[in-house]
Design a protein around this motif. Structure first.
Motif, PDB file in Angstrom:
ATOM      1  N   PHE A 429       0.740  -1.097   0.097  1.00  0.00           N
ATOM      2  CA  PHE A 429      -0.176   0.120   0.063  1.00  0.00           C
ATOM      3  C   PHE A 429       0.697   1.335   0.063  1.00  0.00           C
ATOM      4  O   PHE A 429       2.016   1.293   0.592  1.00  0.00           O
ATOM      5  N   HIS A 430       0.298   2.160  -0.760  1.00  0.00           N
ATOM      6  CA  HIS A 430       1.131   3.586  -0.623  1.00  0.00           C
ATOM      7  C   HIS A 430       0.171   4.869  -0.895  1.00  0.00           C
ATOM      8  O   HIS A 430      -0.831   4.678  -1.562  1.00  0.00           O
ATOM      9  N   THR A 431       0.570   5.774  -0.043  1.00  0.00           N
ATOM     10  CA  THR A 431      -0.299   7.032  -0.197  1.00  0.00           C
ATOM     11  C   THR A 431       0.656   8.043   0.417  1.00  0.00           C
ATOM     12  O   THR A 431       1.509   7.960   1.294  1.00  0.00           O
ATOM     13  N   ALA A 432       0.489   9.262   0.047  1.00  0.00           N
ATOM     14  CA  ALA A 432       1.648  10.370   0.433  1.00  0.00           C
ATOM     15  C   ALA A 432       0.971  11.689   0.396  1.00  0.00           C
ATOM     16  O   ALA A 432       0.298  11.946  -0.954  1.00  0.00           O
ATOM     17  N   GLY A 433       0.979  12.604   1.158  1.00  0.00           N
ATOM     18  CA  GLY A 433       0.429  14.093   1.179  1.00  0.00           C
ATOM     19  C   GLY A 433      -0.919  14.278   1.697  1.00  0.00           C
ATOM     20  O   GLY A 433      -1.473  13.286   2.061  1.00  0.00           O
ATOM     21  N   TYR A 434      -1.246  15.494   1.734  1.00  0.00           N
ATOM     22  CA  TYR A 434      -2.323  15.846   2.314  1.00  0.00           C
ATOM     23  C   TYR A 434      -3.735  15.628   1.333  1.00  0.00           C
ATOM     24  O   TYR A 434      -3.479  15.663   0.137  1.00  0.00           O
ATOM     25  N   GLY A 435      -4.788  15.553   1.854  1.00  0.00           N
ATOM     26  CA  GLY A 435      -6.009  15.418   0.997  1.00  0.00           C
ATOM     27  C   GLY A 435      -6.239  14.007   0.222  1.00  0.00           C
ATOM     28  O   GLY A 435      -6.820  14.192  -0.831  1.00  0.00           O
ATOM     29  N   ARG A 436      -5.410  13.003   0.658  1.00  0.00           N
ATOM     30  CA  ARG A 436      -5.663  11.978  -0.341  1.00  0.00           C
ATOM     31  C   ARG A 436      -6.602  10.865   0.421  1.00  0.00           C
ATOM     32  O   ARG A 436      -6.366  10.740   1.789  1.00  0.00           O
ATOM     33  N   THR A 437      -7.351  10.377  -0.349  1.00  0.00           N
ATOM     34  CA  THR A 437      -8.394   9.563   0.259  1.00  0.00           C
ATOM     35  C   THR A 437      -8.475   8.162  -0.649  1.00  0.00           C
ATOM     36  O   THR A 437      -8.634   8.244  -1.756  1.00  0.00           O
ATOM     37  N   GLY A 438      -8.288   6.939  -0.042  1.00  0.00           N
ATOM     38  CA  GLY A 438      -8.047   5.651  -0.603  1.00  0.00           C
ATOM     39  C   GLY A 438      -9.750   5.261  -0.515  1.00  0.00           C
ATOM     40  O   GLY A 438     -10.044   4.874   0.870  1.00  0.00           O
ATOM     41  N   VAL A 439     -10.503   5.065  -1.704  1.00  0.00           N
ATOM     42  CA  VAL A 439     -11.837   4.352  -1.122  1.00  0.00           C
ATOM     43  C   VAL A 439     -11.882   2.868  -1.725  1.00  0.00           C
ATOM     44  O   VAL A 439     -11.334   2.335  -2.881  1.00  0.00           O
ATOM     45  N   ILE A 440     -12.072   2.045  -0.577  1.00  0.00           N
ATOM     46  CA  ILE A 440     -12.117   0.511  -0.769  1.00  0.00           C
ATOM     47  C   ILE A 440     -13.440   0.015  -0.962  1.00  0.00           C
ATOM     48  O   ILE A 440     -14.197   0.094  -0.038  1.00  0.00           O
ATOM     49  N   THR A 441     -13.702  -0.454  -1.990  1.00  0.00           N
ATOM     50  CA  THR A 441     -15.045  -1.259  -2.391  1.00  0.00           C
ATOM     51  C   THR A 441     -14.602  -2.902  -2.320  1.00  0.00           C
ATOM     52  O   THR A 441     -13.581  -3.269  -2.335  1.00  0.00           O
ATOM     53  N   GLY A 442     -15.693  -3.441  -1.960  1.00  0.00           N
ATOM     54  CA  GLY A 442     -15.484  -5.105  -2.040  1.00  0.00           C
ATOM     55  C   GLY A 442     -16.942  -5.509  -1.367  1.00  0.00           C
ATOM     56  O   GLY A 442     -17.765  -4.958  -0.913  1.00  0.00           O
ATOM     57  N   ILE A 564     -11.277   4.906   3.372  1.00  0.00           N
ATOM     58  CA  ILE A 564     -12.778   4.832   3.483  1.00  0.00           C
ATOM     59  C   ILE A 564     -12.985   3.495   2.895  1.00  0.00           C
ATOM     60  O   ILE A 564     -12.759   3.287   1.710  1.00  0.00           O
ATOM     61  N   SER A 565     -13.490   2.543   3.651  1.00  0.00           N
ATOM     62  CA  SER A 565     -14.204   1.291   2.994  1.00  0.00           C
ATOM     63  C   SER A 565     -15.933   1.356   2.769  1.00  0.00           C
ATOM     64  O   SER A 565     -16.477   2.172   3.511  1.00  0.00           O
ATOM     65  N   THR A 566     -16.352   0.856   1.797  1.00  0.00           N
ATOM     66  CA  THR A 566     -17.577   0.971   1.429  1.00  0.00           C
ATOM     67  C   THR A 566     -18.313  -0.240   0.511  1.00  0.00           C
ATOM     68  O   THR A 566     -17.394  -0.687  -0.178  1.00  0.00           O
ATOM     69  N   HIS A 567     -19.575  -0.174   0.710  1.00  0.00           N
ATOM     70  CA  HIS A 567     -20.200  -1.134  -0.436  1.00  0.00           C
ATOM     71  C   HIS A 567     -20.691  -0.390  -1.691  1.00  0.00           C
ATOM     72  O   HIS A 567     -21.125  -0.870  -2.338  1.00  0.00           O
ATOM     73  N   ASP A 568     -20.671   1.123  -1.464  1.00  0.00           N
ATOM     74  CA  ASP A 568     -21.476   1.858  -2.255  1.00  0.00           C
ATOM     75  C   ASP A 568     -20.485   2.369  -3.508  1.00  0.00           C
ATOM     76  O   ASP A 568     -19.462   3.209  -3.444  1.00  0.00           O
ATOM     77  N   LEU A 569     -20.807   1.775  -4.699  1.00  0.00           N
ATOM     78  CA  LEU A 569     -20.055   1.978  -5.614  1.00  0.00           C
ATOM     79  C   LEU A 569     -20.105   3.369  -6.230  1.00  0.00           C
ATOM     80  O   LEU A 569     -19.273   3.861  -6.778  1.00  0.00           O
ATOM     81  N   GLU A 570     -20.904   4.146  -5.650  1.00  0.00           N
ATOM     82  CA  GLU A 570     -20.983   5.422  -6.113  1.00  0.00           C
ATOM     83  C   GLU A 570     -19.958   6.438  -5.686  1.00  0.00           C
ATOM     84  O   GLU A 570     -19.673   7.371  -6.232  1.00  0.00           O
ATOM     85  N   LEU A 571     -19.570   5.920  -4.431  1.00  0.00           N
ATOM     86  CA  LEU A 571     -18.296   6.770  -3.738  1.00  0.00           C
ATOM     87  C   LEU A 571     -16.923   6.828  -4.796  1.00  0.00           C
ATOM     88  O   LEU A 571     -16.299   7.412  -4.863  1.00  0.00           O
ATOM     89  N   ALA A 572     -17.006   5.586  -5.457  1.00  0.00           N
ATOM     90  CA  ALA A 572     -15.860   5.138  -6.348  1.00  0.00           C
ATOM     91  C   ALA A 572     -15.828   6.370  -7.314  1.00  0.00           C
ATOM     92  O   ALA A 572     -14.620   6.613  -8.118  1.00  0.00           O
ATOM     93  N   ALA A 573     -17.000   7.019  -7.677  1.00  0.00           N
ATOM     94  CA  ALA A 573     -16.859   8.052  -8.589  1.00  0.00           C
ATOM     95  C   ALA A 573     -16.188   9.222  -8.446  1.00  0.00           C
ATOM     96  O   ALA A 573     -15.833  10.222  -9.220  1.00  0.00           O
ATOM     97  N   MET A 574     -15.759   9.292  -7.133  1.00  0.00           N
ATOM     98  CA  MET A 574     -15.284  10.386  -6.562  1.00  0.00           C
ATOM     99  C   MET A 574     -13.904  10.598  -7.115  1.00  0.00           C
ATOM    100  O   MET A 574     -13.179  11.758  -7.282  1.00  0.00           O
ATOM    101  N   ALA A 575     -13.212   9.460  -7.615  1.00  0.00           N
ATOM    102  CA  ALA A 575     -11.905   9.406  -8.324  1.00  0.00           C
ATOM    103  C   ALA A 575     -11.941  10.184  -9.573  1.00  0.00           C
ATOM    104  O   ALA A 575     -10.947  10.776 -10.008  1.00  0.00           O
ATOM    105  N   ASP A 576     -13.041  10.276 -10.334  1.00  0.00           N
ATOM    106  CA  ASP A 576     -13.090  11.148 -11.472  1.00  0.00           C
ATOM    107  C   ASP A 576     -13.342  12.754 -11.117  1.00  0.00           C
ATOM    108  O   ASP A 576     -12.954  13.506 -11.752  1.00  0.00           O
ATOM    109  N   GLU A 577     -14.020  12.929 -10.075  1.00  0.00           N
ATOM    110  CA  GLU A 577     -14.212  14.412  -9.428  1.00  0.00           C
ATOM    111  C   GLU A 577     -12.934  15.026  -8.931  1.00  0.00           C
ATOM    112  O   GLU A 577     -12.748  16.061  -9.280  1.00  0.00           O
TER     113      GLU A 577
END
Length: 629
Positions: A429-442, A564-577
């Motif tokens: 796993f990798h992340t760096a910097g402010y304002g980063r969110t990993g959305v985990i669906t499954g 953030i973990s979620t079942h909601d695929l709608e949150l995954a669309a935040m990657a485009d926004e």
């Protein structure tokens, strides 16, 4: 003693070291148990021979020879009692050392149920302790804690409840790394304190109590009375023996009784405080003697050298253990209060409690102000021994390195330290910097929540100074915050949804501050790394989606990052926004007949397989009856 792990081949597994130590100490316990039993019989035999010999000499008129014989028997009996006591100590010491190695083997196999879970440290409002199993059953505290003393437990718990700054983390890592291979030294440290089991009292409270003004300071007449009254009693008894009557004895005993009654409350207070701390002081003295006087250990880690120097400074040139030994002896003077008849006699004849109070006040003037420093040195060593023991028991774990970049977490083969199966799944796993969110669906049971806890627990371990369950972990200091196990509270009329909102409000308060494009104008010492599991699950899907998206946008503008973990695929669309700020990950499963197979591997992208319908069918819910399907 077993050979120190410092000279063993690095190929020897910790389990083999502990197993060998267990065998050696068990055999030694049996050996000294036999000698202890022999000592008991020798005492009986010597007493019988002494009595018979003295009787024979005295009845034959050999008074001088009889007295000399009794003196020789008394000396031999005294030496035998000392030897017998040493055998008792050695038997108990090896029993404790065997117990320590048995406990290490239990930890390696994940059998944590018998260890202290530290529930007294668990605060439901804490940023992460309840969600990440830091305390309680099958907890990190049970796995990590090798401390014996009350203050040592407190110290380690404090390290697990708050992140340390980078220099402090490095100092702890260096000390733990030097202590880790010294298995015999560490276990000797632990066993010495276990000889004294009654350590529930907080020594800091005792230290504060000792800081009170000298009770005798404004009573200059009291000390002479402690000498005068017993002398008067002795003189009265002497007068009675000379035939002058024993009436004066009764008057003096009455005067002493009234005198004792006058100070009854303060005597009881001193006795209660001293007896509560007696075992803790003896344990501290025994442990610090091992650290302070062991000339074979030339510690190189700066923190260990600093702790030894602090001990010497606090003791003003005299060994701290010598002064602590004196304090433990003074505290032991009050042990007569545990025996009512002895208490009555010693106080009626000698004003024993008041003499013990006087000795305690004298001791305060020598080391009283520095006692807190000495206790804190011991507590920190207890916590470092815990980190070192954990490091030795897990040689495959990595020593984390610290990043100067804000909120960086770079992990290779990261695993959950409380999962003990041989097939434990690990992830990169990798992340760096402010304002980063990993959305985990499954899908359900695919490992989303476990992965969040894996990241959080290893960050807690790393920033406490410990090794981590990973091949490599590079991270920056951060404050972990989680919202995973929110529950309703009937006493407070709080629903689970409202409880979760309160947790999220606290997250927003922790991350509040001036920021521009996610970068704070003044970087905080500990920016927040959040772990949010199925947020806003207690409301309808429309409000949940709207609220979750709004929360991600707010956090994007703050000195925070997280998962953030979620079942909601709608949150995954935040990657485009928010491209680059929101990254999608997933855990997936495969359905084969009536079986659902999980690989528990973190995968880039959105989850493409779900299993809720299959799980419902396996539980007996006939989805064919759903006419809207």
């Amino acid at each position: 003693m077993p050979v120190s792990a410092a000279v063993r081949s690095l190929s020897i597994a910790p389990a083999d070291v502990f197993t060998e130590n267990l065998t050696v100490h068990t055999d030694q316990e049996k050996h000294f148990a036999g000698r202890h039993q022999l000592g008991g019989w020798l005492r009986v035999l010597l007493f019988g021979l002494g009595a018979a010999g003295a009787w024979g000499l005295f009845t034959n008129g050999q008074i001088g020879a009889g007295i000399g014989f009794l003196a020789a028997v008394w000396l031999a009996f005294w030496l035998l009692v000392r030897w017998h006591s040493r055998m008792h100590y050695q038997r108990e010491h090896h029993r404790l050392l065997a117990q320590l190695n048995q406990e290490e083997l239990r930890r390696l196999s994940g059998q944590l149920s018998g260890f202290d879970g530290g529930l007294r440290y668990l605060d439901a409002q804490h940023a992460y302790a309840a969600d990440l199993d830091v305390f309680g059953a099958q907890s990190l505290f049970q796995l990590l804690n090798r401390a014996t003393t009350r203050l040592g437990h407190d110290w380690l718990a404090g390290w697990l409840l708050a992140p340390a700054a980078a220099p402090e983390v490095v100092a702890r890592q260096q000390a733990a790394a030097e202590l880790a291979p010294e298995t015999s030294w560490r276990q000797e440290w632990q066993a010495r304190a276990r000889h004294f089991p009654h350590q529930q009292a907080d020594p800091r409270a005792f230290s504060t109590w000792l800081a009170r003004p000298d009770y005798f300071a404004d009573k200059p007449w009291l000390k002479p009375m402690l000498v005068l009254l017993p002398l008067l009693l002795l003189a009265a008894i002497g007068a009675g023996v000379l035939g002058l009557g024993y009436r004066s004895v009764a008057f003096v005993v009455l005067a002493i009784s009234l005198f004792n009654g006058r100070f009854g409350a303060i005597r009881a207070e001193y006795g209660e405080q001293a007896l509560a701390m007696r075992d803790a002081l003896r344990a501290t003295q025994a442990q610090l003697a091992w650290f302070e006087d062991d000339t074979e250990q030339d510690w190189q880690a700066p923190r260990l050298r600093e702790l030894r120097a602090r001990l010497r400074t606090a003791s003003h040139g005299t060994a701290a253990t010598v002064r602590l030994g004196r304090l433990a002896t003074v505290a032991g003077m009050f042990s007569v209060r545990e025996h009512p008849l002895a208490l009555l006699l010693t106080n009626s004849l000698l004003l024993w409690d008041l003499h013990a109070m006087w000795q305690l006040e004298r001791w305060k003037r020598h080391l009283g102000p520095e006692l807190t420093t000495v206790l804190e040195v011991q507590a920190e060593l207890e916590a470092l021994v815990s980190l070192a023991g954990f490091q030795f028991a897990n040689p495959a774990y990595a020593v984390p390195t610290l990043s100067p970049e804000p909120l960086e977490v770079t992990a290779e083969a990261l695993g959950h330290p409380l999962i003990f199966s041989a097939g434990r799944t690990t992830n990169d796993f990798h992340t760096a910097g402010y304002g980063r969110t990993g959305v985990i669906t499954g899908s359900n049971m695919s490992g989303k929540s476990t992965f969040l806890r894996t990241v959080g627990l290893n960050m807690v371990l790393a920033l406490a100074g410990g090794v981590v369950c990973a091949r490599r972990l590079h991270l920056s200091p951060a404050r972990v915050y989680s919202a995973m196990r929110t529950q309703d509270n009937l006493a407070e009329s709080t629903s689970s949804f409202y409880a979760e909102l309160k947790r999220l409000r606290l997250l927003l308060e922790l991350t509040a501050g001036p920021a521009a494009a996610g970068a704070p104008t003044t970087p905080p010492e500990f920016p927040v790394f959040y772990l949010l599991d199925e947020i806003l699950k207690g409301t309808n899907s429309r409000d949940r989606h709207r609220g979750a998206r709004a929360l991600i946008r707010q956090l994007h503008r703050r000195p925070a990052s997280g998962l953030i973990s979620t079942h909601d695929l709608e949150l995954a669309a935040m990657a485009d926004e928010l491209p680059g700020a929101v990254t999608n990950y997933s855990f997936n499963s495969v359905i084969e007949g009536d079986r659902i197979l999980f690989d528990y591997h973190l995968t880039p992208g959105v989850c493409g397989s779900f299993n809720a319908s299959k799980l419902m069918q396996l539980m007996g819910i006939d989805l064919e009856d759903d006419h809207e399907a």
